[in-house]
Design a protein around this motif. Structure first.
Motif, PDB file in Angstrom:
ATOM      1  N   TRP A   1    -120.368  25.683  32.691  1.00  0.00           N
ATOM      2  CA  TRP A   1    -119.950  27.090  32.671  1.00  0.00           C
ATOM      3  C   TRP A   1    -118.843  27.372  33.682  1.00  0.00           C
ATOM      4  CZ3 TRP A   1    -120.692  29.879  37.182  1.00  0.00           C
ATOM      5  CH2 TRP A   1    -121.568  29.329  38.121  1.00  0.00           C
TER       6      TRP A   1
ATOM      7  N   GLY B   1    -116.338  28.442  31.155  1.00  0.00           N
ATOM      8  CA  GLY B   1    -116.455  29.884  31.327  1.00  0.00           C
ATOM      9  C   GLY B   1    -115.307  30.496  32.093  1.00  0.00           C
TER      10      GLY B   1
ATOM     11  N   GLN C   1    -128.217  28.170  32.476  1.00  0.00           N
ATOM     12  CA  GLN C   1    -126.922  27.505  32.603  1.00  0.00           C
ATOM     13  C   GLN C   1    -126.989  26.251  33.458  1.00  0.00           C
ATOM     14  OE1 GLN C   1    -124.586  30.980  33.922  1.00  0.00           O
ATOM     15  NE2 GLN C   1    -123.263  30.605  32.170  1.00  0.00           N
TER      16      GLN C   1
ATOM     17  N   ALA D   1    -121.967  28.080  28.032  1.00  0.00           N
ATOM     18  CA  ALA D   1    -120.813  27.532  28.749  1.00  0.00           C
ATOM     19  C   ALA D   1    -119.616  28.466  28.668  1.00  0.00           C
ATOM     20  CB  ALA D   1    -120.453  26.158  28.174  1.00  0.00           C
ATOM     21  N   TYR D   2    -119.231  28.861  27.479  1.00  0.00           N
ATOM     22  CA  TYR D   2    -118.004  29.627  27.284  1.00  0.00           C
ATOM     23  C   TYR D   2    -118.208  31.125  27.538  1.00  0.00           C
ATOM     24  CZ  TYR D   2    -115.967  25.500  25.008  1.00  0.00           C
ATOM     25  OH  TYR D   2    -115.480  24.241  24.738  1.00  0.00           O
TER      26      TYR D   2
ATOM     27  N   LYS E   1    -121.206  33.125  28.395  1.00  0.00           N
ATOM     28  CA  LYS E   1    -121.936  33.547  29.585  1.00  0.00           C
ATOM     29  C   LYS E   1    -121.203  33.107  30.848  1.00  0.00           C
ATOM     30  CE  LYS E   1    -126.545  33.813  31.609  1.00  0.00           C
ATOM     31  NZ  LYS E   1    -127.952  33.323  31.603  1.00  0.00           N
ATOM     32  N   GLY E   2    -120.507  31.961  30.762  1.00  0.00           N
ATOM     33  CA  GLY E   2    -119.700  31.528  31.898  1.00  0.00           C
ATOM     34  C   GLY E   2    -118.543  32.462  32.175  1.00  0.00           C
TER      35      GLY E   2
ATOM     36  N   THR F   1    -127.360  32.199  36.619  1.00  0.00           N
ATOM     37  CA  THR F   1    -127.119  30.805  36.212  1.00  0.00           C
ATOM     38  C   THR F   1    -128.371  29.946  36.175  1.00  0.00           C
ATOM     39  OG1 THR F   1    -126.662  29.953  38.448  1.00  0.00           O
ATOM     40  CG2 THR F   1    -124.824  30.951  37.260  1.00  0.00           C
TER      41      THR F   1
END
Length: 625
Positions: A381, A385, A426, A443-444, A446-447, A504
């Motif tokens: 992330w 992220g 995460q 990863a994308y 929420k990061g 996280t």
């Protein structure tokens, strides 16, 4: 580009107004590698041989008795860990399976598989005992490497490029001959947590910082691009020679390309006999190289992508930190889009918008991963992220998208994940998510929200200062989640341990609501409630019947501080801190009940509240979510 304009999407939903490490710095250490490689590529059978001299410096305080190498191409064989994982995951990557969802690796023939083997390996001239375990080579050392010590490994290796399945390979869907990533025996990372010899399952990577000196011998008709500065451009030509000069024709069948790449943690190259090579020097910036197939169906795409690459480069340099290399290459190849040191591989197409969007994202990785080299496998992330966050801002500006909220899709994806019941923390290793969907969103999306929501907590200006300081303090290092948290704390003066922990390390969600609004004499009493397990500071907008508005701010007590007023045109009242243990919180406003038109929690929508329906009073006011 002015930072104060980046977050111009802060907005209200009522339609009544518009408002424009686990390691500390003193004890930090990291290993260093120095690769010298000579490689011969046979473009007829896609096999190659090479020699590798690797000088390894042990900067750790520990004695090392073994090392590990990654042999990534061994994943592309029937029965490999990548193949078995692909056969057992419920939502396999579409690029890696057939139309009937069968593993493409499982049916590869001997001439189609990938492999990478060390045929000899010596440490300071002494032959070593090795054991090849799938995509990892385990090496017992002839002599231990003491703290501060150096040793030299000399290896001979051979490999075969697999058919294009994932990231690297031959003859991809655009017809690019060679996409050469994860192609060489790569020393595994050793850091304060120990060794990281992760098997190659399909996802993320990690590398040791160092210098690469690579000589590649290949058919002279092939144009090569990738990591590193070409040392013999005047001998090679292919568009690398000085403008206006001529290159002598070579009589032999091959050319030897010599590249050097200082202070990187990976080395990628791609080659094709039909590459067009365009060069775009940037004023006060790096030289941009574009290599793409000489095919009219790609011409429009690769013409349009070039000036926008320069704009994106400038945006990221202005808002993160100056790009530290003198060159960057955007190369047609691979299986979609993937970042590498000083370059990216992107599949072309007849839709420029898709390639441009991918380019912006992959270019942003040059900062968040190829300069700030977090452990992608453990903290994916931080890589995907943070890249998604800054590339959303860049796309909104340089492509003139004018989105009210550039992060809207990230929030929508996160809410979908929460409602699916499949969310995992995460902190889950990238390879060990139950399926691709929760990995991708964690990863994308929420990061990305980690940063956009951080701006809600500490303020926009402090967030952008945090990003710049994070880059300055940790470039060419391996930052951890604690490092971005501590940087934000130092910039803002706000304690954030609770935020890093809940967001996280758990799947706790945020859900606040307006519980009750009642008359209290000439005043009005408002009671809020915390329904979700994750605590947050709360912004409250109050809109009156006479058209005026004001905001109220309840800091979270364990923040031990407060952010600046995000709406300077509105009066803000800072309330007493809200202890996270208290499920409800009440405060009074000096206006009568009859004077209030509406009340809204989270007017900016930057707090990832999973239930927007209870954020508004009266409840019949519908939020635009």
């Amino acid at each position: 580009m002015c930072l104060k304009n980046i977050f111009s999407f802060l907005f209200l939903y009522l339609g009544v107004i518009s408002i424009s490490h686990a390691q500390n710095n003193t004890s930090y250490w990291q290993q260093h590698v120095n690769y010298t490689m000579e490689v011969d590529m046979n473009v007829e059978n896609f096999q190659y041989t090479g020699t590798q001299k690797l000088v390894y410096t042990n900067n750790s305080p520990e004695v090392l008795n073994r090392v590990y190498y990654h042999l990534y191409f061994n994943a592309f064989q029937p029965g490999s860990e990548m193949d078995i994982r692909l056969q057992n995951i419920e939502d396999p990557d579409g690029r890696m399976v057939t139309e009937d969802k069968k593993s493409r690796i499982a049916t590869l023939s001997e001439t189609e598989i990938g492999y990478l083997h060390a045929t000899t390996l010596k440490q300071d001239g002494v032959a070593l005992k090795t054991n090849e375990e799938g995509t990892v080579l385990v090496v017992e050392l002839a002599k231990p490497i003491p703290p501060g010590g150096k040793t030299t490994f000399d290896m001979e290796f051979k490999g075969q490029v697999p058919v294009q399945i994932r990231r690297s390979g031959r003859n991809n869907k655009d017809g690019v001959a060679l996409s050469m990533s994860q192609w060489y025996p790569k020393l595994a990372e050793y850091d304060f947590e120990g060794w990281h010899p992760d098997p190659y399952i399909a996802r993320e990577f990690q590398g040791v910082w160092g210098d690469f000196d690579v000589k590649l011998t290949i058919d002279k008709n092939y144009t090569v691009g990738g990591t590193g500065y070409l040392q013999n451009a005047q001998e090679i030509g292919h568009g690398y020679e000085a403008k206006g000069t001529k290159v002598k024709k070579h009589k032999g069948k091959t050319l030897t390309w010599h590249f050097k790449a200082p202070m990187v943690h990976d080395f990628m190259w791609a080659a094709d006999p039909e590459y067009v090579h365009d060069v775009l020097p940037m004023k006060n910036g790096p030289t941009l190289h574009f290599l793409y197939k000489n095919d009219k169906k790609f011409a429009d795409t690769w013409t349009k992508v070039q000036p926008l690459t320069a704009k994106a480069m400038r945006f990221f340099s202005d808002n993160i930190g100056e790009y530290p290399y003198k060159q960057y290459s955007v190369i047609q190849g691979g299986d979609g889009g993937m970042e590498y040191a000083m370059a990216t591989l992107i599949t072309g197409g007849d839709k420029p918008g898709s390639v441009i969007g991918t380019m912006i994202h992959e270019l942003a990785h040059s900062w968040f991963q190829h300069v700030l080299a977090s452990n992608e496998a453990k903290h994916e992330w931080m890589d995907e992220g943070f890249t998604s966050f800054i590339s959303a801002l860049a796309s909104n500006e340089i492509r003139e998208q004018n989105k009210a909220n550039p992060f809207e899709n990230s929030y929508k994806a996160y809410y979908y994940l929460v409602n699916s019941g499949k969310e995992q923390p995460q902190t889950t290793h990238a390879d060990r998510y139950n399926s691709n969907m929760p990995y991708s969103i964690a990863a994308y999306s929420k990061g990305s929200i980690f940063l956009s929501q951080l701006s809600y907590i500490i303020g926009q200006e402090n967030l952008m200062k945090t990003i710049k300081k994070y880059f300055d303090d940790f470039k060419f290092k391996h930052p951890t989640p604690n490092d971005i948290k501590r940087t934000a704390e130092k910039v803002s003066g706000i304690e954030l341990d609770w935020y890093l922990t809940d967001w996280t390390q758990t799947t706790n969600t945020i859900d606040y609501g307006v519980k009750e609004v009642v008359a209290d004499g000439e005043k009005t009493k408002i009671t809020l409630e915390r329904i979700g397990l994750m605590p947050m500071p709360i912004d409250v907008l109050v809109v009156y019947n006479d058209g005026t508005q004001e905001t109220f701010y309840a800091p979270l007590r364990m923040m031990r501080g407060e952010k600046a007023n995000p709406y300077p045109k509105l009066k803000r009242t800072v309330l007493e801190d809200w202890p996270w243990t208290n499920p409800t919180y009440s405060f009074a406003i000096n206006r009568s009940f009859s004077a209030i038109k509406a009340i809204q929690i989270n007017p900016s929508q930057l707090m990832a509240d999973v239930n927007a329906e209870n954020n508004l009073w009266p409840s019949e006011v519908t939020p635009k979510n």
